[in-house]
Design an enzyme around this catalytic site. Structure first.
Site, short mmCIF file in Angstrom:
data_model
loop_
_atom_site.label_atom_id
_atom_site.label_comp_id
_atom_site.label_asym_id
_atom_site.label_seq_id
_atom_site.Cartn_x
_atom_site.Cartn_y
_atom_site.Cartn_z
N TRP A 1 0.85 -1.19 0.00
CA TRP A 1 0.00 0.00 0.00
C TRP A 1 0.89 1.25 0.00
O TRP A 1 1.88 1.31 0.75
CB TRP A 1 -0.88 -0.06 1.25
CG TRP A 1 -1.80 1.09 1.45
CD1 TRP A 1 -2.62 1.65 0.52
CD2 TRP A 1 -2.02 1.79 2.67
NE1 TRP A 1 -3.34 2.66 1.09
CE2 TRP A 1 -3.00 2.77 2.40
CE3 TRP A 1 -1.50 1.70 3.96
CZ2 TRP A 1 -3.46 3.65 3.37
CZ3 TRP A 1 -1.97 2.56 4.93
CH2 TRP A 1 -2.93 3.52 4.63
N ASP B 1 -0.64 -5.81 9.59
CA ASP B 1 -1.56 -4.72 9.24
C ASP B 1 -2.92 -5.33 8.93
O ASP B 1 -3.09 -5.99 7.90
CB ASP B 1 -1.00 -3.94 8.04
CG ASP B 1 -1.85 -2.73 7.72
OD1 ASP B 1 -2.90 -2.53 8.37
OD2 ASP B 1 -1.48 -1.96 6.80
N LYS C 1 -12.85 0.39 6.95
CA LYS C 1 -13.57 -0.34 5.90
C LYS C 1 -14.69 -1.20 6.50
O LYS C 1 -15.81 -1.17 6.02
CB LYS C 1 -12.62 -1.25 5.12
CG LYS C 1 -11.32 -0.60 4.68
CD LYS C 1 -11.55 0.44 3.60
CE LYS C 1 -10.46 1.48 3.59
NZ LYS C 1 -9.38 1.29 2.71
N ALA D 1 -6.41 -4.30 8.11
CA ALA D 1 -7.29 -3.19 7.73
C ALA D 1 -8.59 -3.68 7.08
O ALA D 1 -9.47 -2.87 6.79
CB ALA D 1 -6.56 -2.25 6.77
C1 LIG Z 1 -3.30 -1.84 3.92
C2 LIG Z 1 -3.92 -0.73 4.69
N1 LIG Z 1 -3.48 -0.49 5.93
C3 LIG Z 1 -3.99 0.49 6.67
C4 LIG Z 1 -5.00 1.30 6.19
C5 LIG Z 1 -5.44 2.37 7.14
O1 LIG Z 1 -6.61 2.95 6.99
P1 LIG Z 1 -7.20 4.10 7.91
O2 LIG Z 1 -6.09 4.93 8.46
O3 LIG Z 1 -8.08 4.84 7.00
O4 LIG Z 1 -7.94 3.41 9.01
C6 LIG Z 1 -5.48 1.10 4.89
C7 LIG Z 1 -6.51 1.95 4.31
O5 LIG Z 1 -6.69 2.04 3.12
C8 LIG Z 1 -4.92 0.04 4.12
O6 LIG Z 1 -5.34 -0.22 2.89
#
Ligand SMILES: Cc1ncc(COP(=O)(O)O)c(C=O)c1O
Length: 403
Positions: free
Chosen positions: A130, A211, A246, A213
């Site tokens: 990401w 991670d 999400k 998410a």
């Molecule tokens: C792989 C991954 N990690 C972490 C996040 C963190 O998302 P947020 O800070 O919006 O909770 C995302 C959001 O797109 C993600 O795709």
């Protein structure tokens, strides 16, 4: 002071969103932005969130500070959701959880904690990963290195190469692994591969930084946490960054948490004091509203049941669109080359075409994707799937064959 600052190139996803908005074409398709969409193309507020939010507001008596750790009941429910109620690390009081501003907040606090504990540690991230991982983790000064993960041309994991590279990492380094629904590839490790990775982490003294998410977007809340639970049971220390953006659709409310596992309860207390210190030094304390809603949903069985149903519906819609797009592509091209779209997990897959093909898809077919050819499958609808499949067949399939 600011004369030194040159203007930065804006985030490419923002540029893509602006181009999409400006495109007057009636049948344009947005596969770019990483948010869930329903059949009408909206990113809805979940019904369980609406109900919980009303109750939270009605019961609220103060807006006073909440503290650097956030809500205690949120943190303990988060831990239970991720690790399960009977996990050994919780029983032995080795887990400590901090409510954070989204998953991004958790990743940054985790990185700062690694920096405080071992400034020379390298964080190994998957290639590809990401786009925000590098700024979030590297931004505090930690060195990042990439391990091979996925081949976009063959649509396969590069698992042997991944193991080989991690084999050479130094003891005490951290390894960031997407717990499920890998972003951007949709390609996850199998249970046997997770075991092999856990063996390696244990043997080499590497610290997993998981991670999470998309819990619930792959198979279910339980199944998507299985790898985390297994890995964490095998190693003395671990970090888990959790996001509810999400799976609760709470994106802008910034709801997440960081779980850190330490070798024993006394270590965990010391680590927790550093987690709190880091939070205080960056943003002081996390926003409360979204976490209050989430905590209510986790705690109250009717709300929790409704959440799980709504989560199931989001996951099923994405899986249905994966199957439908793969089927239409098979029909249009007469080739099974796109079957990977059906079998991968979560919101994203890489189409696996060049930047030029991505540009042609945008300029000529009004289909918007990030330049790495990441497609958000939640942007596919029954009414646009044939249009997308035909455009992919015209452009992507040709490009895949070097035309
Ligand atoms: C792989 C991954 N990690 C972490 C996040 C963190 O998302 P947020 O800070 O919006 O909770 C995302 C959001 O797109 C993600 O795709």
């Amino acid at each position: 002071m600011f004369q030194q600052l040159e203007r930065l190139i804006p985030d490419s996803i923002l540029g893509l969103m602006a181009k999409y908005r400006a495109d007057p074409f009636k049948h344009k398709v947005d596969l770019g932005v990483g948010v869930y969409r329903d059949l009408s193309g909206n990113t809805p507020i979940l019904e369980c969130v609406r109900r919980a939010e009303r109750e939270v507001l009605a019961a609220q008596t103060t807006k006073s500070y909440v503290g650097a750790a956030g809500r205690e009941e949120f943190n303990s429910a988060l831990e239970e959701l991720v690790l399960g109620s009977a996990h050994a690390t919780r029983r032995d009081r080795r887990a400590r959880t901090l409510q954070t501003p989204g998953g991004c907040g958790a990743l940054r606090v985790g990185a700062e904690l690694i920096k405080a504990a071992a400034a020379g540690a390298v964080v190994h991230v998957s290639d590809p990963t990401w786009g925000n991982h590098a700024p979030l983790l590297g931004g505090c000064g930690l060195k990042l290195e990439r391990y091979p993960y996925y081949d976009a041309a063959t649509h396969e994991l590069r698992f042997e190469a991944m193991l080989q590279r991690l084999q050479t990492a130094s003891a005490g380094d951290a390894v960031l692994i997407h717990a499920c629904c890998h972003n951007p590839t949709g390609a996850d490790l199998s249970p046997a591969q997770w075991q092999a990775v856990a063996d390696l982490l244990q043997r080499r003294g590497l610290v997993p930084f998981l991670d999470l998410a998309y819990q619930g977007f792959g198979a279910s809340l339980e199944e998507d946490a299985a790898a985390v639970r297994m890995v964490v049971e095998r190693v003395p220390e671990a970090l888990i960054a959790v996001s509810f953006s999400k799976n609760l659709g709470l994106y802008r409310e910034r709801v997440g948490g960081l779980i850190v596992i330490s070798e024993n309860a006394a270590r965990a207390d010391a680590v927790q004091s550093h987690m709190l210190h880091i939070a205080r030094s960056i943003y002081s304390m996390p926003p409360d509203h979204g976490a209050a809603i989430a905590a209510k949903i986790f705690a109250e069985p009717p709300l929790r049941r409704e959440w799980i149903q709504e989560l199931d519906a989001m996951r099923t819609r994405i899986q249905d669109m994966r199957s439908l797009l793969a089927k239409r592509l098979q029909e249009v091209t007469g080739d099974d080359a796109f079957d990977f779209i059906r079998t991968q997990h979560g919101m994203f897959s890489l189409l696996g075409v060049s930047r030029e093909a991505v540009e042609r898809l945008r300029e000529e077919h009004h289909i918007y994707m990030t330049s790495d050819s990441r497609m958000n499958l939640a942007g596919i609808m029954p009414h646009n799937v044939s249009y997308v499949a035909e455009a992919f067949a015209a452009e992507a399939f040709a490009a895949e064959r070097g035309i």
